[in-house]
Each structure stands twice: as structure tokens, then as C-alpha cells.
Design a protein around this motif. Structure first.
Motif, PDB file in Angstrom:
ATOM      1  N   VAL A 155      -6.497 -13.259  -7.168  1.00  0.00           N
ATOM      2  CA  VAL A 155      -6.481 -12.558  -8.454  1.00  0.00           C
ATOM      3  C   VAL A 155      -5.307 -13.024  -9.313  1.00  0.00           C
ATOM      4  O   VAL A 155      -5.436 -13.204 -10.527  1.00  0.00           O
ATOM      5  CB  VAL A 155      -6.415 -11.029  -8.232  1.00  0.00           C
ATOM      6  N   GLN A 156      -4.147 -13.231  -8.673  1.00  0.00           N
ATOM      7  CA  GLN A 156      -2.956 -13.646  -9.420  1.00  0.00           C
ATOM      8  C   GLN A 156      -2.828 -15.158  -9.576  1.00  0.00           C
ATOM      9  O   GLN A 156      -1.814 -15.646 -10.078  1.00  0.00           O
ATOM     10  CB  GLN A 156      -1.685 -13.088  -8.759  1.00  0.00           C
ATOM     11  N   GLY A 157      -3.844 -15.903  -9.141  1.00  0.00           N
ATOM     12  CA  GLY A 157      -3.863 -17.334  -9.415  1.00  0.00           C
ATOM     13  C   GLY A 157      -3.204 -18.221  -8.379  1.00  0.00           C
ATOM     14  O   GLY A 157      -2.777 -19.335  -8.710  1.00  0.00           O
ATOM     15  N   TYR A 158      -3.149 -17.785  -7.125  1.00  0.00           N
ATOM     16  CA  TYR A 158      -2.617 -18.621  -6.056  1.00  0.00           C
ATOM     17  C   TYR A 158      -3.786 -19.244  -5.288  1.00  0.00           C
ATOM     18  O   TYR A 158      -4.890 -18.684  -5.255  1.00  0.00           O
ATOM     19  CB  TYR A 158      -1.750 -17.797  -5.100  1.00  0.00           C
ATOM     20  N   ALA A 159      -3.554 -20.393  -4.675  1.00  0.00           N
ATOM     21  CA  ALA A 159      -4.579 -21.012  -3.833  1.00  0.00           C
ATOM     22  C   ALA A 159      -5.067 -19.980  -2.828  1.00  0.00           C
ATOM     23  O   ALA A 159      -4.257 -19.296  -2.197  1.00  0.00           O
ATOM     24  CB  ALA A 159      -3.996 -22.234  -3.129  1.00  0.00           C
ATOM     25  N   LEU A 160      -6.383 -19.857  -2.678  1.00  0.00           N
ATOM     26  CA  LEU A 160      -6.952 -18.717  -1.969  1.00  0.00           C
ATOM     27  C   LEU A 160      -6.458 -18.573  -0.533  1.00  0.00           C
ATOM     28  O   LEU A 160      -6.109 -17.466  -0.097  1.00  0.00           O
ATOM     29  CB  LEU A 160      -8.481 -18.810  -1.968  1.00  0.00           C
ATOM     30  N   GLN A 161      -6.410 -19.672   0.210  1.00  0.00           N
ATOM     31  CA  GLN A 161      -6.020 -19.563   1.616  1.00  0.00           C
ATOM     32  C   GLN A 161      -4.550 -19.174   1.757  1.00  0.00           C
ATOM     33  O   GLN A 161      -4.201 -18.301   2.567  1.00  0.00           O
ATOM     34  CB  GLN A 161      -6.318 -20.873   2.349  1.00  0.00           C
ATOM     35  N   PHE A 162      -3.694 -19.780   0.967  1.00  0.00           N
ATOM     36  CA  PHE A 162      -2.282 -19.390   0.999  1.00  0.00           C
ATOM     37  C   PHE A 162      -2.110 -17.961   0.493  1.00  0.00           C
ATOM     38  O   PHE A 162      -1.414 -17.151   1.098  1.00  0.00           O
ATOM     39  CB  PHE A 162      -1.439 -20.339   0.152  1.00  0.00           C
ATOM     40  N   GLY A 163      -2.754 -17.645  -0.625  1.00  0.00           N
ATOM     41  CA  GLY A 163      -2.578 -16.336  -1.229  1.00  0.00           C
ATOM     42  C   GLY A 163      -3.046 -15.199  -0.346  1.00  0.00           C
ATOM     43  O   GLY A 163      -2.428 -14.126  -0.312  1.00  0.00           O
ATOM     44  N   THR A 164      -4.143 -15.422   0.377  1.00  0.00           N
ATOM     45  CA  THR A 164      -4.694 -14.390   1.257  1.00  0.00           C
ATOM     46  C   THR A 164      -3.954 -14.345   2.592  1.00  0.00           C
ATOM     47  O   THR A 164      -3.472 -13.295   3.025  1.00  0.00           O
ATOM     48  CB  THR A 164      -6.192 -14.649   1.511  1.00  0.00           C
ATOM     49  N   ASN A 165      -3.884 -15.489   3.251  1.00  0.00           N
ATOM     50  CA  ASN A 165      -3.364 -15.527   4.618  1.00  0.00           C
ATOM     51  C   ASN A 165      -1.862 -15.304   4.696  1.00  0.00           C
ATOM     52  O   ASN A 165      -1.365 -14.704   5.655  1.00  0.00           O
ATOM     53  CB  ASN A 165      -3.698 -16.875   5.264  1.00  0.00           C
ATOM     54  N   VAL A 166      -1.126 -15.793   3.683  1.00  0.00           N
ATOM     55  CA  VAL A 166       0.339 -15.745   3.748  1.00  0.00           C
ATOM     56  C   VAL A 166       0.934 -14.785   2.720  1.00  0.00           C
ATOM     57  O   VAL A 166       1.604 -13.814   3.078  1.00  0.00           O
ATOM     58  CB  VAL A 166       0.948 -17.155   3.551  1.00  0.00           C
ATOM     59  N   LEU A 167       0.683 -15.033   1.446  1.00  0.00           N
ATOM     60  CA  LEU A 167       1.345 -14.253   0.396  1.00  0.00           C
ATOM     61  C   LEU A 167       0.972 -12.770   0.465  1.00  0.00           C
ATOM     62  O   LEU A 167       1.845 -11.899   0.413  1.00  0.00           O
ATOM     63  CB  LEU A 167       0.991 -14.841  -0.963  1.00  0.00           C
ATOM     64  N   GLY A 168      -0.323 -12.482   0.584  1.00  0.00           N
ATOM     65  CA  GLY A 168      -0.746 -11.087   0.696  1.00  0.00           C
ATOM     66  C   GLY A 168      -0.171 -10.417   1.927  1.00  0.00           C
ATOM     67  O   GLY A 168       0.326  -9.282   1.865  1.00  0.00           O
ATOM     68  N   HIS A 169      -0.220 -11.119   3.060  1.00  0.00           N
ATOM     69  CA  HIS A 169       0.332 -10.545   4.295  1.00  0.00           C
ATOM     70  C   HIS A 169       1.843 -10.361   4.204  1.00  0.00           C
ATOM     71  O   HIS A 169       2.392  -9.375   4.696  1.00  0.00           O
ATOM     72  CB  HIS A 169      -0.011 -11.430   5.491  1.00  0.00           C
ATOM     73  N   GLN A 170       2.527 -11.329   3.574  1.00  0.00           N
ATOM     74  CA  GLN A 170       3.984 -11.205   3.499  1.00  0.00           C
ATOM     75  C   GLN A 170       4.376  -9.954   2.729  1.00  0.00           C
ATOM     76  O   GLN A 170       5.282  -9.225   3.125  1.00  0.00           O
ATOM     77  CB  GLN A 170       4.588 -12.454   2.834  1.00  0.00           C
ATOM     78  N   ARG A 171       3.696  -9.691   1.612  1.00  0.00           N
ATOM     79  CA  ARG A 171       4.034  -8.469   0.871  1.00  0.00           C
ATOM     80  C   ARG A 171       3.737  -7.231   1.718  1.00  0.00           C
ATOM     81  O   ARG A 171       4.544  -6.298   1.762  1.00  0.00           O
ATOM     82  CB  ARG A 171       3.257  -8.384  -0.445  1.00  0.00           C
ATOM     83  N   PHE A 172       2.595  -7.216   2.383  1.00  0.00           N
ATOM     84  CA  PHE A 172       2.214  -6.054   3.195  1.00  0.00           C
ATOM     85  C   PHE A 172       3.246  -5.810   4.300  1.00  0.00           C
ATOM     86  O   PHE A 172       3.698  -4.680   4.518  1.00  0.00           O
ATOM     87  CB  PHE A 172       0.828  -6.296   3.792  1.00  0.00           C
ATOM     88  N   ILE A 173       3.635  -6.893   4.980  1.00  0.00           N
ATOM     89  CA  ILE A 173       4.640  -6.776   6.045  1.00  0.00           C
ATOM     90  C   ILE A 173       5.964  -6.280   5.477  1.00  0.00           C
ATOM     91  O   ILE A 173       6.582  -5.353   6.021  1.00  0.00           O
ATOM     92  CB  ILE A 173       4.831  -8.133   6.754  1.00  0.00           C
ATOM     93  N   ALA A 174       6.402  -6.897   4.380  1.00  0.00           N
ATOM     94  CA  ALA A 174       7.688  -6.525   3.784  1.00  0.00           C
ATOM     95  C   ALA A 174       7.723  -5.054   3.383  1.00  0.00           C
ATOM     96  O   ALA A 174       8.726  -4.360   3.586  1.00  0.00           O
ATOM     97  CB  ALA A 174       7.975  -7.413   2.578  1.00  0.00           C
ATOM     98  N   GLU A 175       6.626  -4.564   2.811  1.00  0.00           N
ATOM     99  CA  GLU A 175       6.559  -3.173   2.369  1.00  0.00           C
ATOM    100  C   GLU A 175       6.538  -2.197   3.549  1.00  0.00           C
ATOM    101  O   GLU A 175       6.900  -1.024   3.400  1.00  0.00           O
ATOM    102  CB  GLU A 175       5.317  -2.958   1.505  1.00  0.00           C
ATOM    103  N   LEU A 176       6.100  -2.682   4.721  1.00  0.00           N
ATOM    104  CA  LEU A 176       5.999  -1.812   5.894  1.00  0.00           C
ATOM    105  C   LEU A 176       7.153  -1.989   6.877  1.00  0.00           C
ATOM    106  O   LEU A 176       7.239  -1.265   7.874  1.00  0.00           O
ATOM    107  CB  LEU A 176       4.663  -2.060   6.607  1.00  0.00           C
ATOM    108  N   LEU A 177       8.053  -2.939   6.609  1.00  0.00           N
ATOM    109  CA  LEU A 177       9.192  -3.150   7.516  1.00  0.00           C
ATOM    110  C   LEU A 177      10.021  -1.882   7.729  1.00  0.00           C
ATOM    111  O   LEU A 177      10.409  -1.595   8.879  1.00  0.00           O
ATOM    112  CB  LEU A 177      10.075  -4.278   6.986  1.00  0.00           C
ATOM    113  N   PRO A 178      10.325  -1.093   6.685  1.00  0.00           N
ATOM    114  CA  PRO A 178      11.112   0.125   6.930  1.00  0.00           C
ATOM    115  C   PRO A 178      10.436   1.095   7.887  1.00  0.00           C
ATOM    116  O   PRO A 178      11.107   1.711   8.731  1.00  0.00           O
ATOM    117  CB  PRO A 178      11.255   0.733   5.530  1.00  0.00           C
TER     118      PRO A 178
END
Length: 351
Positions: A155-178
Motif C-alpha cells: 500500500v505504501q509503495g514498497y516491493a511486495l515481498q520486502f514490504g510484507t515479509n520484512v517491513l510489515g513484520h518489523q513494525r509489528f514486532i517493534a510495537e509488541l516488544l514492550p
């Protein structure tokens, strides 16, 4: 990194790929029954509506945990939850069988709307989960796409595999680290865990792992397998980062065990961009090269449910088939490259 390091990596990676046709492949030495009583545990699985994510959810539900499945579609999530409660299993060819779940031992399963290809959806899902739960025992970063056509984007214009597999997961992980750290502080004898689903595909990543010129749609385009390899290198790197900065050896309060996992070559809808799954040739070759999802999920189930001493030793490492600590790409040991990827991802959604 020496030439021998790379040769050794490739040889071991292929030997531990979990491909049935390879005669010296290892067999599983662990079964889901060894999960034991999971009552009181909270488990969150991205892509929990299908494939290895579904099988992970099914087993934790049957062993008493409160399970959340992250999924884009409410309809697909509802169908998955119904099948989980009925003890549904699926074979190589998509045929279902059902084994009744012991109601006295079963937990619960809920839907969390999550689209990893949309950073706003990821943020909303993390916020919703943090508001609902006071603990998170295991986060399975399981969902992903493979070999999608070149040029597809998030949706935000990143290559689909990187954006889904890495970028999306990284935000989810970061938000749940606490929340993961808080769970570890409350249960120091059994720290929370992050299990990041990686792949043998990491071997196809570009030199150094990440080509930053190829992460945005409209920029440099990689071959679909190189993009997939880049994303799987990234999935190993996410677990490596969490272990380095939040793991048992980091010295932080509330350490998190972080393990990356290769599931084997599994027959799931992940292959939808790769082959005509309705063809006779594909179906005839399935048992030679693929395992069913219930077998493919054994590595991540083991990483999530192994005894604490074993899990602590595995933190920061990579598990391949089956239940074996295996080599990851030698360039993953470049701490600067791992930190750079994490910081890049954070900068994208922090904007």
C-alpha cells in the motif's frame, strides 16, 4: 568471510532443507504432543489462517492457549477458526480431515485483522492487541509471500515481498516488544519468545543481504527470487536484532528469546505465484519435493515450545529441518548490516 564459509553454508543449507526426495534428509524427533499444557499462555500468529500458521494455531488451541490469528480477511479468519475448533487438518492436495479436539483441554482462538502489506493496518493491529492483552508469550512472525511477480507493491509503495515479509513484520514486532518484555519480567523462568519464519531462500539474497535501491516500487527491480531471498535474509536478521538487543545475553530487563526458523519445503498457498497447482505434473511431484503443512510447522512449534534451557541456547540462531540449529547466511553475522535494516524499517513507519 572466507570462500569455505560460503561453501559450508550452502552444503548444510541444502542438506537441512527438508526436501523429501533428498535421501539423507533428517526426520523430525519431536511431536506437537510435547507442547504440554499451554493454558494461561497467549500466542499471536501472523498468517494464522492458512499453511504453517494455521497448523501452529491449531496445535496451541488444542493444548489450551489463547490464540490470536492475524489475517487480512474476516471471512477467511472465520473459516480457519471454525476448522481449528473442529480439529481440521489438510493434506498435500488440499483435502480436509477432522479429529475432534478435547474440549476440556482446548483454549480459545480469536481474529486480529492484520494486513502486513499496509503499515497503517499493522499499526492498528498492534495497538488493538496491546489494548486487549496484558501478556504475549510467543509471537510467531509467520506470514509471508513468495516469488510474487516483479513490480507488485505494498500500500505504501514498497516491493511486495520486502514490504510484507520484512517491513510489515518489523513494525509489528517493534510495537509488541514492550509487551513481550513485560511478559518476560513477569515470568523470568520462562521468557517470551519471537519466532521468525525464514527460509532456505535466504541463500538467494543479494550480496550483503539487502539491496536498499530495490526496496521501493519504481526503483531498481530484482528478480523475484532475489527479492524473496532478500526478504528471507531480512526475517533472519529481525530475530538476530531482537536477540542482540533484547535477548538473554543482552542484559536487558525482561529478555526475549528470538529464533528464526526454516519450515522445510511445504505444500501451502505460498506457492501460488510459482506453479500451476492444478496441473497433473505439479500434483504428481508434490510428495517428492513437499511436505504437508502439519509437518512443516514442527520447527516453529518446537522453537516456540522447547524447554527454556534449549530455547535460551537457540536465541539468535536459525533452526532448519528438523529441530536442528543450522547455519544462516554468513553475512548475517555483520551486526552493522542487521542494525541498519532494523533502523531503516523503523524510519519508514515512524514517518
Amino acid at each position: 568471510m572466507s570462500t569455505w564459509s560460503w561453501i559450508s553454508y550452502y552444503a548444510q543449507a541444502i542438506a537441512q532443507a527438508g526436501i523429501p526426495i533428498i535421501p539423507f534428509s533428517k526426520s523430525p524427533h519431536w511431536s506437537p504432543e510435547e507442547l504440554g499444557d499451554q493454558r494461561g499462555k497467549v500466542i499471536l500468529i501472523t498468517g494464522g489462517n492458512s499453511g504453517t500458521g494455521y497448523q501452529t494455531a491449531r496445535q496451541y488451541y488444542a493444548h489450551g492457549a489463547k490464540v490470536y490469528i492475524g489475517c487480512r480477511s474476516p471471512e477467511r479468519a472465520a473459516e480457519a477458526i471454525e476448522n481449528i475448533k473442529k480439529g481440521g487438518d489438510i493434506d498435500l492436495y488440499g483435502e480436509w480431515s477432522f479429529t475432534p479436539v478435547d474440549a476440556a483441554k482446548a483454549g480459545s482462538v480469536e481474529f486480529l485483522q492484520l494486513d502486513l502489506a499496509d503499515l497503517e493496518s499493522v499499526g492498528r493491529a498492534a495497538k488493538e492487541f496491546n489494548a486487549k492483552e496484558q501478556r504475549l508469550d510467543v509471537l510467531f512472525a509467520n506470514a509471508g509471500v513468495m516469488a510474487s511477480p516483479v513490480g507488485m507493491s505494498t500500500v505504501q509503495g514498497y516491493a511486495l515481498q520486502f514490504g510484507t515479509n520484512v517491513l510489515g513484520h518489523q513494525r509489528f514486532i517493534a510495537e509488541l516488544l514492550p509487551l513481550l518484555s513485560a511478559t518476560s519480567r513477569a515470568n523470568p523462568s520462562n521468557p517470551a519468545r519471537l519466532i521468525s519464519l525464514a527460509s532456505l531462500g535466504q541463500m538467494f539474497a543479494p550480496k550483503g543481504g539487502i539491496d536498499y535501491d530495490a526496496l521501493r516500487a519504481g526503483g531498481k527491480q530484482l528478480d523475484k527470487w532475489a527479492e524473496y531471498g532478500l526478504s528471507k535474509w531480512g526475517n533472519v536478521a529481525l530475530a538476530k536484532y531482537v536477540d542482540t538487543h533484547y535477548g538473554p545475553a543482552s542484559g536487558v530487563d525482561g529478555p526475549i528469546i528470538a529464533i528464526s526458523v526454516h519450515p522445510g519445503v511445504v505444500a501451502t498457498n505460498l506457492a501460488r505465484h510459482v506453479a500451476d497447482t492444478s496441473s497433473k505434473v505439479y500434483n504428481a511431484a508434490l510428495p517428492l519435493f513437499n511436505v504437508r503443512a502439519s509437518k512443516g510447522t514442527l520447527n516453529q512449534l518446537w522453537a516456540g515450545g522447547a524447554d527454556v534451557e534449549t530455547a535460551r541456547k537457540l536465541s539468535g540462531h536459525y533452526v532448519a529441518c528438523y529441530q536442528t540449529q543450522s547455519p544462516y547466511r554468513p553475512d548475517i553475522d555483520n551486526a552493522g548490516a542487521v542494525d541498519k535494516l532494523w533502523d531503516y524499517c523503523t524510519a519508514q513507519w515512524s514517518k
